[in-house]
Design a protein around this motif. Sequence first.
Motif, PDB file in Angstrom:
ATOM      1  N   PHE A 159      42.988  59.513  34.594  1.00  0.00           N
ATOM      2  CA  PHE A 159      42.938  59.236  36.026  1.00  0.00           C
ATOM      3  C   PHE A 159      43.962  58.154  36.385  1.00  0.00           C
ATOM      4  CE2 PHE A 159      39.627  58.159  39.616  1.00  0.00           C
ATOM      5  CZ  PHE A 159      40.603  58.365  40.584  1.00  0.00           C
ATOM      6  N   ILE A 160      44.009  57.108  35.594  1.00  0.00           N
ATOM      7  CA  ILE A 160      44.936  56.002  35.849  1.00  0.00           C
ATOM      8  C   ILE A 160      46.383  56.428  35.598  1.00  0.00           C
ATOM      9  CG2 ILE A 160      45.653  53.726  35.008  1.00  0.00           C
ATOM     10  CD1 ILE A 160      42.602  53.259  34.435  1.00  0.00           C
ATOM     11  N   LYS A 161      46.602  57.162  34.529  1.00  0.00           N
ATOM     12  CA  LYS A 161      47.961  57.611  34.189  1.00  0.00           C
ATOM     13  C   LYS A 161      48.566  58.466  35.298  1.00  0.00           C
ATOM     14  CE  LYS A 161      50.434  60.516  30.836  1.00  0.00           C
ATOM     15  NZ  LYS A 161      50.291  61.352  29.612  1.00  0.00           N
ATOM     16  N   HIS A 162      47.776  59.372  35.858  1.00  0.00           N
ATOM     17  CA  HIS A 162      48.284  60.299  36.860  1.00  0.00           C
ATOM     18  C   HIS A 162      48.332  59.713  38.266  1.00  0.00           C
ATOM     19  CE1 HIS A 162      47.398  63.295  33.673  1.00  0.00           C
ATOM     20  NE2 HIS A 162      48.374  63.973  34.242  1.00  0.00           N
ATOM     21  N   ARG A 163      47.537  58.666  38.530  1.00  0.00           N
ATOM     22  CA  ARG A 163      47.451  58.137  39.896  1.00  0.00           C
ATOM     23  C   ARG A 163      47.559  56.605  39.898  1.00  0.00           C
ATOM     24  NH1 ARG A 163      48.014  62.819  42.769  1.00  0.00           N
ATOM     25  NH2 ARG A 163      47.003  61.884  44.605  1.00  0.00           N
ATOM     26  N   PRO A 164      48.599  56.036  39.327  1.00  0.00           N
ATOM     27  CA  PRO A 164      48.702  54.574  39.220  1.00  0.00           C
ATOM     28  C   PRO A 164      48.730  53.856  40.562  1.00  0.00           C
ATOM     29  CG  PRO A 164      50.798  55.617  38.678  1.00  0.00           C
ATOM     30  CD  PRO A 164      49.783  56.714  38.745  1.00  0.00           C
ATOM     31  N   GLU A 165      49.383  54.431  41.563  1.00  0.00           N
ATOM     32  CA  GLU A 165      49.460  53.772  42.873  1.00  0.00           C
ATOM     33  C   GLU A 165      48.084  53.686  43.523  1.00  0.00           C
ATOM     34  OE1 GLU A 165      50.743  51.641  45.981  1.00  0.00           O
ATOM     35  OE2 GLU A 165      51.819  52.052  44.105  1.00  0.00           O
ATOM     36  N   TYR A 166      47.297  54.745  43.349  1.00  0.00           N
ATOM     37  CA  TYR A 166      45.928  54.705  43.871  1.00  0.00           C
ATOM     38  C   TYR A 166      45.175  53.511  43.311  1.00  0.00           C
ATOM     39  CZ  TYR A 166      40.915  55.514  43.879  1.00  0.00           C
ATOM     40  OH  TYR A 166      39.567  55.340  44.005  1.00  0.00           O
ATOM     41  N   TRP A 167      45.279  53.280  42.006  1.00  0.00           N
ATOM     42  CA  TRP A 167      44.531  52.201  41.371  1.00  0.00           C
ATOM     43  C   TRP A 167      45.001  50.837  41.854  1.00  0.00           C
ATOM     44  CZ3 TRP A 167      40.139  52.298  38.606  1.00  0.00           C
ATOM     45  CH2 TRP A 167      39.659  53.573  38.273  1.00  0.00           C
ATOM     46  N   SER A 168      46.292  50.692  42.063  1.00  0.00           N
ATOM     47  CA  SER A 168      46.811  49.434  42.587  1.00  0.00           C
ATOM     48  C   SER A 168      46.247  49.145  43.973  1.00  0.00           C
ATOM     49  CB  SER A 168      48.336  49.480  42.630  1.00  0.00           C
ATOM     50  OG  SER A 168      48.865  48.260  43.100  1.00  0.00           O
ATOM     51  N   GLN A 169      46.198  50.178  44.807  1.00  0.00           N
ATOM     52  CA  GLN A 169      45.661  50.013  46.159  1.00  0.00           C
ATOM     53  C   GLN A 169      44.143  49.803  46.123  1.00  0.00           C
ATOM     54  OE1 GLN A 169      47.520  49.606  48.934  1.00  0.00           O
ATOM     55  NE2 GLN A 169      49.225  49.675  47.458  1.00  0.00           N
ATOM     56  N   LEU A 170      43.461  50.483  45.199  1.00  0.00           N
ATOM     57  CA  LEU A 170      42.019  50.310  45.073  1.00  0.00           C
ATOM     58  C   LEU A 170      41.675  48.862  44.733  1.00  0.00           C
ATOM     59  CD1 LEU A 170      39.148  51.527  44.936  1.00  0.00           C
ATOM     60  CD2 LEU A 170      39.567  51.951  42.499  1.00  0.00           C
ATOM     61  N   ILE A 171      42.418  48.271  43.828  1.00  0.00           N
ATOM     62  CA  ILE A 171      42.171  46.880  43.447  1.00  0.00           C
ATOM     63  C   ILE A 171      42.318  45.967  44.667  1.00  0.00           C
ATOM     64  CG2 ILE A 171      43.040  44.951  42.065  1.00  0.00           C
ATOM     65  CD1 ILE A 171      43.787  47.112  39.931  1.00  0.00           C
ATOM     66  N   LYS A 172      43.312  46.228  45.503  1.00  0.00           N
ATOM     67  CA  LYS A 172      43.480  45.433  46.726  1.00  0.00           C
ATOM     68  C   LYS A 172      42.280  45.589  47.647  1.00  0.00           C
ATOM     69  CE  LYS A 172      48.539  45.649  46.651  1.00  0.00           C
ATOM     70  NZ  LYS A 172      49.755  46.170  47.329  1.00  0.00           N
ATOM     71  N   LYS A 173      41.739  46.815  47.755  1.00  0.00           N
ATOM     72  CA  LYS A 173      40.550  47.036  48.587  1.00  0.00           C
ATOM     73  C   LYS A 173      39.351  46.273  48.033  1.00  0.00           C
ATOM     74  CE  LYS A 173      41.792  51.659  50.274  1.00  0.00           C
ATOM     75  NZ  LYS A 173      41.440  53.107  50.268  1.00  0.00           N
ATOM     76  N   ILE A 174      39.195  46.319  46.724  1.00  0.00           N
ATOM     77  CA  ILE A 174      38.075  45.608  46.103  1.00  0.00           C
ATOM     78  C   ILE A 174      38.188  44.110  46.376  1.00  0.00           C
ATOM     79  CG2 ILE A 174      37.038  44.967  43.889  1.00  0.00           C
ATOM     80  CD1 ILE A 174      37.877  47.808  42.892  1.00  0.00           C
ATOM     81  N   LYS A 175      39.380  43.571  46.237  1.00  0.00           N
ATOM     82  CA  LYS A 175      39.586  42.137  46.462  1.00  0.00           C
ATOM     83  C   LYS A 175      39.342  41.736  47.910  1.00  0.00           C
ATOM     84  CE  LYS A 175      42.819  41.129  42.700  1.00  0.00           C
ATOM     85  NZ  LYS A 175      44.181  40.682  42.332  1.00  0.00           N
TER      86      LYS A 175
END
Length: 335
Positions: A159-175
């Motif tokens: 999931f992370i390998k294929h969608r790295p930008e999603y995870w970066s944005q998700l972390i910002k939402k969590i923060k």
Amino acid sequence: MRIAVLFFIAFTLGCSVAPYKKSKINGVSFVAARDAVDSSHVAPVVNVNANYAAIMPFGFIKNLKHPEIIHNTDRQWFGETRAGAEQYITELRKANINVMVKPQIWVWRGEFTGEITMTNEEDWQTLETSYTSFIIEYADMAEKVNAELFCIGTELESFIKHRPEYWSQLIKKIKSIYNGKLTYAANWDEFVRTPFWNQLDYIGVDAYFPVSDKETPSYEDCIEGWTSHKPILKQLSQALKKSILFTEYGYRSVDFSGKQPWLSDHTMKDVNLKAQVNATQALLDTFWGENWFAGGFIWKWFIMHDKVGGHDNTMFTPQNKPAQAVISKTYATFK
């Protein structure tokens, strides 16, 4: 006056040469159950000298290519839901136990979450929307209960390998909604490729590293087994200036427990308490004294302490086995 001065100097010198042991995250993975918990379920956590518990609400997915995560429903066990997680945390707080909220996904039949992979863009976007709903639900909860730690995912390499930008944005939402410390639980063979450690507070690793091929590995065998893994962990920690946290660690009480420690294969039926003790002691001795190492969470710790584990049990839990005393002693040293 002179005597008082001499006493102060002696006291100061004595303190300066005393060995300093940094407090660690001495954690248990507090398994979600059908029922609510009370002080009787928390007391064994205190007795093993733990100061942290991982609370693990669950989301469910049909298969590795299915994009929708079902979570926080009345069809789940109480401990797997938001209400259950909050109730568990309330009871743990009464005993001064800190908390890591660690939402996890279960794939039907126990397929490995690291292989969750969509086959088209529409499904990837559906998965992202679904995972965001799941993880933000519990980030919001973690903020409301003042959880010290929040884990943004567990063993989701594909999931992370294929969608790295999603995870970066998700972390910002969590923060934007959660103000505590963040980590991610990378599998033992995944963490070196995880791209977003610089956005988190801890490098989280599920520490199922192979350490010995022997049926009953000795303590020395397991210590030697760590010599190929430890330098990689230390180097990454120092390069990123972030501590390593074992978001899960542990061994089954079976033959060959150090060979492939991630296996939960029920065909492994030969009890070997010594193998579990030796491997556990070696891991604790290898890492708990290191200043770049934050601590870890033993896998697993069930709420019904008096009814689980024991000398005929082959699974991961150290409860009511010799390994429990090993963990308790180390945790007491690093509280």
